[in-house]
Design a protein around this motif. Structure first.
Motif, PDB file in Angstrom:
ATOM      1  N   LEU A 110      36.845  27.566  10.544  1.00  0.00           N
ATOM      2  CA  LEU A 110      35.541  26.911  10.685  1.00  0.00           C
ATOM      3  C   LEU A 110      35.360  25.738   9.729  1.00  0.00           C
ATOM      4  CD1 LEU A 110      33.274  30.063  11.161  1.00  0.00           C
ATOM      5  CD2 LEU A 110      34.002  28.438  12.911  1.00  0.00           C
ATOM      6  N   GLY A 111      36.164  25.687   8.678  1.00  0.00           N
ATOM      7  CA  GLY A 111      36.136  24.552   7.763  1.00  0.00           C
ATOM      8  C   GLY A 111      34.775  24.324   7.140  1.00  0.00           C
ATOM      9  N   ASP A 112      34.296  23.061   7.203  1.00  0.00           N
ATOM     10  CA  ASP A 112      33.026  22.733   6.546  1.00  0.00           C
ATOM     11  C   ASP A 112      31.810  23.202   7.320  1.00  0.00           C
ATOM     12  OD1 ASP A 112      33.051  20.975   8.656  1.00  0.00           O
ATOM     13  OD2 ASP A 112      32.897  19.152   7.433  1.00  0.00           O
ATOM     14  N   HIS A 113      32.020  23.922   8.425  1.00  0.00           N
ATOM     15  CA  HIS A 113      30.894  24.484   9.165  1.00  0.00           C
ATOM     16  C   HIS A 113      30.498  25.868   8.663  1.00  0.00           C
ATOM     17  CE1 HIS A 113      30.761  21.867  13.069  1.00  0.00           C
ATOM     18  NE2 HIS A 113      30.710  21.153  11.964  1.00  0.00           N
ATOM     19  N   VAL A 114      31.264  26.410   7.712  1.00  0.00           N
ATOM     20  CA  VAL A 114      30.925  27.706   7.153  1.00  0.00           C
ATOM     21  C   VAL A 114      30.771  27.577   5.644  1.00  0.00           C
ATOM     22  CG1 VAL A 114      33.330  28.473   6.878  1.00  0.00           C
ATOM     23  CG2 VAL A 114      31.500  30.173   7.126  1.00  0.00           C
ATOM     24  N   GLU A 115      29.717  28.182   5.121  1.00  0.00           N
ATOM     25  CA  GLU A 115      29.487  28.163   3.676  1.00  0.00           C
ATOM     26  C   GLU A 115      30.250  29.278   2.991  1.00  0.00           C
ATOM     27  OE1 GLU A 115      25.600  28.921   0.922  1.00  0.00           O
ATOM     28  OE2 GLU A 115      25.401  27.377   2.493  1.00  0.00           O
ATOM     29  N   ARG A 116      30.168  30.475   3.561  1.00  0.00           N
ATOM     30  CA  ARG A 116      30.949  31.596   3.021  1.00  0.00           C
ATOM     31  C   ARG A 116      30.928  32.739   4.026  1.00  0.00           C
ATOM     32  NH1 ARG A 116      25.919  32.155   0.543  1.00  0.00           N
ATOM     33  NH2 ARG A 116      25.046  34.277   0.671  1.00  0.00           N
ATOM     34  N   VAL A 117      31.871  33.662   3.854  1.00  0.00           N
ATOM     35  CA  VAL A 117      31.933  34.875   4.665  1.00  0.00           C
ATOM     36  C   VAL A 117      31.984  36.058   3.710  1.00  0.00           C
ATOM     37  CG1 VAL A 117      33.171  36.143   6.455  1.00  0.00           C
ATOM     38  CG2 VAL A 117      33.188  33.636   6.481  1.00  0.00           C
ATOM     39  N   ASP A 118      30.956  36.885   3.728  1.00  0.00           N
ATOM     40  CA  ASP A 118      30.839  38.011   2.791  1.00  0.00           C
ATOM     41  C   ASP A 118      31.251  39.311   3.472  1.00  0.00           C
ATOM     42  OD1 ASP A 118      29.750  36.249   0.910  1.00  0.00           O
ATOM     43  OD2 ASP A 118      27.703  36.610   1.637  1.00  0.00           O
ATOM     44  N   ILE A 119      31.875  40.184   2.676  1.00  0.00           N
ATOM     45  CA  ILE A 119      32.227  41.520   3.148  1.00  0.00           C
ATOM     46  C   ILE A 119      31.133  42.478   2.706  1.00  0.00           C
ATOM     47  CG2 ILE A 119      33.938  43.368   3.088  1.00  0.00           C
ATOM     48  CD1 ILE A 119      36.018  41.218   2.329  1.00  0.00           C
ATOM     49  N   ALA A 120      30.633  43.271   3.660  1.00  0.00           N
ATOM     50  CA  ALA A 120      29.516  44.166   3.360  1.00  0.00           C
ATOM     51  C   ALA A 120      29.845  45.581   3.823  1.00  0.00           C
ATOM     52  CB  ALA A 120      28.243  43.681   4.048  1.00  0.00           C
ATOM     53  N   GLY A 121      29.355  46.549   3.070  1.00  0.00           N
ATOM     54  CA  GLY A 121      29.488  47.947   3.461  1.00  0.00           C
ATOM     55  C   GLY A 121      30.930  48.340   3.687  1.00  0.00           C
ATOM     56  N   PRO A 122      31.205  49.097   4.748  1.00  0.00           N
ATOM     57  CA  PRO A 122      32.560  49.589   4.987  1.00  0.00           C
ATOM     58  C   PRO A 122      33.533  48.529   5.493  1.00  0.00           C
ATOM     59  CG  PRO A 122      31.118  50.247   6.772  1.00  0.00           C
ATOM     60  CD  PRO A 122      30.241  49.631   5.719  1.00  0.00           C
ATOM     61  N   GLY A 123      33.018  47.324   5.831  1.00  0.00           N
ATOM     62  CA  GLY A 123      33.928  46.288   6.309  1.00  0.00           C
ATOM     63  C   GLY A 123      33.296  45.306   7.270  1.00  0.00           C
ATOM     64  N   PHE A 124      31.972  45.274   7.317  1.00  0.00           N
ATOM     65  CA  PHE A 124      31.288  44.275   8.139  1.00  0.00           C
ATOM     66  C   PHE A 124      31.412  42.906   7.480  1.00  0.00           C
ATOM     67  CE2 PHE A 124      29.105  48.199   9.352  1.00  0.00           C
ATOM     68  CZ  PHE A 124      29.225  48.133  10.734  1.00  0.00           C
ATOM     69  N   LEU A 125      31.382  41.874   8.280  1.00  0.00           N
ATOM     70  CA  LEU A 125      31.433  40.507   7.776  1.00  0.00           C
ATOM     71  C   LEU A 125      30.108  39.815   8.045  1.00  0.00           C
ATOM     72  CD1 LEU A 125      34.975  39.338   8.937  1.00  0.00           C
ATOM     73  CD2 LEU A 125      34.260  39.892   6.626  1.00  0.00           C
ATOM     74  N   ASN A 126      29.522  39.252   6.999  1.00  0.00           N
ATOM     75  CA  ASN A 126      28.303  38.456   7.115  1.00  0.00           C
ATOM     76  C   ASN A 126      28.672  36.989   6.966  1.00  0.00           C
ATOM     77  OD1 ASN A 126      26.755  40.780   7.386  1.00  0.00           O
ATOM     78  ND2 ASN A 126      26.381  40.939   5.187  1.00  0.00           N
ATOM     79  N   VAL A 127      28.394  36.217   8.001  1.00  0.00           N
ATOM     80  CA  VAL A 127      28.786  34.812   8.040  1.00  0.00           C
ATOM     81  C   VAL A 127      27.584  33.940   7.689  1.00  0.00           C
ATOM     82  CG1 VAL A 127      29.775  32.966   9.451  1.00  0.00           C
ATOM     83  CG2 VAL A 127      30.466  35.359   9.846  1.00  0.00           C
ATOM     84  N   VAL A 128      27.734  33.165   6.626  1.00  0.00           N
ATOM     85  CA  VAL A 128      26.704  32.202   6.225  1.00  0.00           C
ATOM     86  C   VAL A 128      27.205  30.819   6.619  1.00  0.00           C
ATOM     87  CG1 VAL A 128      25.346  31.249   4.336  1.00  0.00           C
ATOM     88  CG2 VAL A 128      26.018  33.670   4.301  1.00  0.00           C
ATOM     89  N   LEU A 129      26.525  30.204   7.557  1.00  0.00           N
ATOM     90  CA  LEU A 129      26.969  28.920   8.089  1.00  0.00           C
ATOM     91  C   LEU A 129      26.422  27.758   7.271  1.00  0.00           C
ATOM     92  CD1 LEU A 129      26.418  29.872  11.809  1.00  0.00           C
ATOM     93  CD2 LEU A 129      28.632  29.467  10.738  1.00  0.00           C
ATOM     94  N   ALA A 130      27.171  26.683   7.260  1.00  0.00           N
ATOM     95  CA  ALA A 130      26.760  25.479   6.546  1.00  0.00           C
ATOM     96  C   ALA A 130      25.762  24.681   7.382  1.00  0.00           C
ATOM     97  CB  ALA A 130      27.984  24.630   6.225  1.00  0.00           C
ATOM     98  N   ASP A 131      25.028  23.810   6.696  1.00  0.00           N
ATOM     99  CA  ASP A 131      24.061  22.967   7.409  1.00  0.00           C
ATOM    100  C   ASP A 131      24.743  22.127   8.478  1.00  0.00           C
ATOM    101  OD1 ASP A 131      21.944  23.939   5.926  1.00  0.00           O
ATOM    102  OD2 ASP A 131      22.046  22.338   4.427  1.00  0.00           O
ATOM    103  N   ALA A 132      26.007  21.756   8.217  1.00  0.00           N
ATOM    104  CA  ALA A 132      26.736  20.943   9.187  1.00  0.00           C
ATOM    105  C   ALA A 132      26.873  21.658  10.534  1.00  0.00           C
ATOM    106  CB  ALA A 132      28.119  20.578   8.647  1.00  0.00           C
TER     107      ALA A 132
END
Length: 546
Positions: free
Chosen positions: A74-96
């Motif tokens: 995703l490159g500059d379209h993603v700000e970060r990807v966090d791992i939560a709980g047993p293995g879920f991924l929370n995707v924080v997208l960039a303003d771009a």
């Protein structure tokens, strides 16, 4: 594809890469959902969880690989990807990502949310189909709103839709109606089991010589007047039928040609039998609770005989899908009609019977009951006169068709945020006002620049409104799949709420720098268009000012 579809595809692609062909892996089952809590990112996925069994690794370890892969893809379209709980991924997208997503919505124009039907089908939607012996009442009105909204949704998805009204202009009820009209024309009481309403006298007054007319000809003239009135009422309500199918046409010319042709086809297939002089259809072979009489021992055709001929005619017209919208009192007819379609070779999956539930009108503590023969009914026109087309359609569509509706006339007339249709329409009018204040040239400049605004820093309310707009195609697809126009009403309310939050938090007029102002203008254009399209699917207007 929309930005959301692209994002979901990226998640599945990352899952496929991490699975690396492992036996039993199912990367296509990776979901992409909006988290219930805002601090859990913009979107969440269970991709690591669906790969755990096949890869035989801890889900958090798989999640780490997925997170890295998503960040790379995703490159500059993603700000970060966090791992939560047993293995879920929370995707924080960039303003771009949000600016690019908005540009995609605007580039799609009227095509945003449209299409997607696979396969595209020729669909016949039969709805209302009320007996032409009285005005359309509020129950028919709900049926009309639902059938038309469903047809609009199917059309937006790309299907070719024909709206049909089956006119019951043949049989005992037509004879009784003609007798009632003639009695009123003569100043007499109507016969027992006749029709009592004031509309009967009105029809009698409209037909020259009704008092002395031939009863059969009078009945047909009266029925045609009622059909014409129904057509006018539906048109006022925003519903245009493509076909008005006459039951009488099945029995003409003399000799009941089309009915007899249907009987002949069933006999060729061994579907009928004679017992006690009557002709029966073996509907139990197709799951009905008992076999049904087509022709009595006297030679008289049953009402069911018309149904048999009508559904053969529908099937012969070559539709890929038949959808019938029926009233709640028709539930007991489902088995026999399914049996008819099966007997003629139709497929169950290509024929749907949708049963509407009842409507109760409330005005304070007063609940209105309806009877066509007694004339104690609230008509479609009465309802429109009381609350208008927009409120009537909204309130009749806001709940699932298989649940009862209690429509409070006082609430429907209220002009406040407590009235959902007013609230949604007001949001559209407010956006229109914001855009008028900016002027046509400034709006055009913003739309031209929207694809070049990558460096703009966005407020949370802007991001949330973009996400709400992006939900539209999926909501339309769900509404089609579930035959659920009420999902559009729910979505329109949620979109209006998101715009209200944006309007509260994000000034358009005073936005700085100019790039941010352009983004907000463009976002208003997208939100306005999506609200208008949503309202349009419900047959509700989108006012420019209120």
């Amino acid at each position: 594809m929309t930005a959301l579809a692209d994002l979901h595809a990226a998640v599945r692609s990352a899952a496929s890469a991490v699975a690396d062909g492992a036996e039993g892996a199912a990367p296509d089952k990776a979901s992409l959902e909006r988290p219930k809590q805002a601090d859990h990112g913009d979107f969440a996925t269970n991709a690591a969880m669906v790969l755990t069994k096949a890869l035989k690794r801890p889900p958090r370890d798989i999640a780490a690989d997925l997170a890295q892969r998503l960040q790379d893809d995703l490159g500059d379209h993603v700000e970060r990807v966090d791992i939560a709980g047993p293995g879920f991924l929370n995707v924080v997208l960039a303003d771009a990502w949000f600016t690019a997503a908005l540009a995609g919505v605007l580039a799609a124009g009227d095509g945003f949310g449209a299409g997607g039907a696979d396969p595209v089908r020729d669909v016949n939607v039969e709805f209302v189909s009320a007996n032409p012996t009285g005005p359309l009442h509020v129950g028919h009105t709900r049926n009309a709103a639902y059938g038309d909204a469903l047809a609009r949704i199917l059309e937006l998805r790309g299907h070719r839709v024909s709206r049909e009204y089956y006119v019951n202009d043949y049989g005992t009820q037509v004879v009784k109606f003609g007798e009632s009209v003639q009695a009123r024309a003569r100043g007499e009481e109507v016969p027992q089991d006749g029709y009592q309403g004031d509309y009967v006298a009105e029809i009698a007054a409209e037909i020259p010589g009704a008092a002395d007319a031939d009863p059969s000809e009078l009945a047909l003239a009266a029925v045609e007047l009622m059909r014409s009135r129904a057509e006018a009422s539906l048109r006022r309500f925003g519903v245009e039928m493509d076909t008005w199918f006459s039951e009488r046409s099945l029995h003409e010319p003399a000799g009941d040609a089309r009915v007899e042709a249907a009987f002949a086809r069933l006999e060729e297939q061994g579907r009928t039998f004679r017992q006690d002089g009557a002709l029966w259809l073996r509907t139990t072979e197709f799951g009905d609770d008992k076999d049904r009489v087509l022709e009595r021992s006297t030679g008289e055709h049953t009402y069911f005989a018309s149904d048999v001929a009508y559904y053969l005619d529908k099937l012969d017209r070559g539709f890929d899908l038949l959808i019938d919208v029926w009233g709640a009192d028709h539930h007991g007819y489902m088995g026999r009609i399914h049996a008819v379609v099966d007997a003629f070779g139709g497929r169950r999956e290509d024929f749907e019977l949708l049963i509407m539930q009842f409507v109760q009108l409330r005005n304070g503590d007063d609940l209105t009951a309806m009877s066509k023969r007694r004339g104690t009914l609230v008509t479609l026109d009465d309802l429109v006169d009381a609350i208008g087309v927009d409120a009537a359609r909204w309130y009749l569509l806001a709940r699932s068709h298989d649940t009862q509706v209690e429509l409070d006339l006082a609430a429907a007339r209220e002009q406040s945020r407590e009235n959902p249709v007013y609230y949604v329409q007001y949001a559209h009018a407010r956006i229109a006002s914001v855009l008028r204040d900016q002027g046509e040239e400034r709006v055009a400049a913003a739309l031209a620049a929207v694809g070049t605004l990558d460096g703009v820093a966005l407020h949370a309310s802007e991001r949330d409104l973009v996400k709400a707009v992006l939900d539209f195609p999926a909501v339309v697809a769900e509404a089609e799949e579930r035959r659920a126009p009420h999902r559009i009403a729910t979505y329109a309310t949620e979109l209006a709420q998101q715009f209200s939050a944006f309007y509260r938090d994000c000034s358009v007029k005073n936005a700085e720098p100019e790039e941010l102002r352009s983004f907000r203008i463009a976002l208003c254009v997208a939100a306005k268009a999506t609200l208008a399209r949503s309202l349009g699917l419900l047959g509700v207007s989108a006012p420019q000012e209120m």
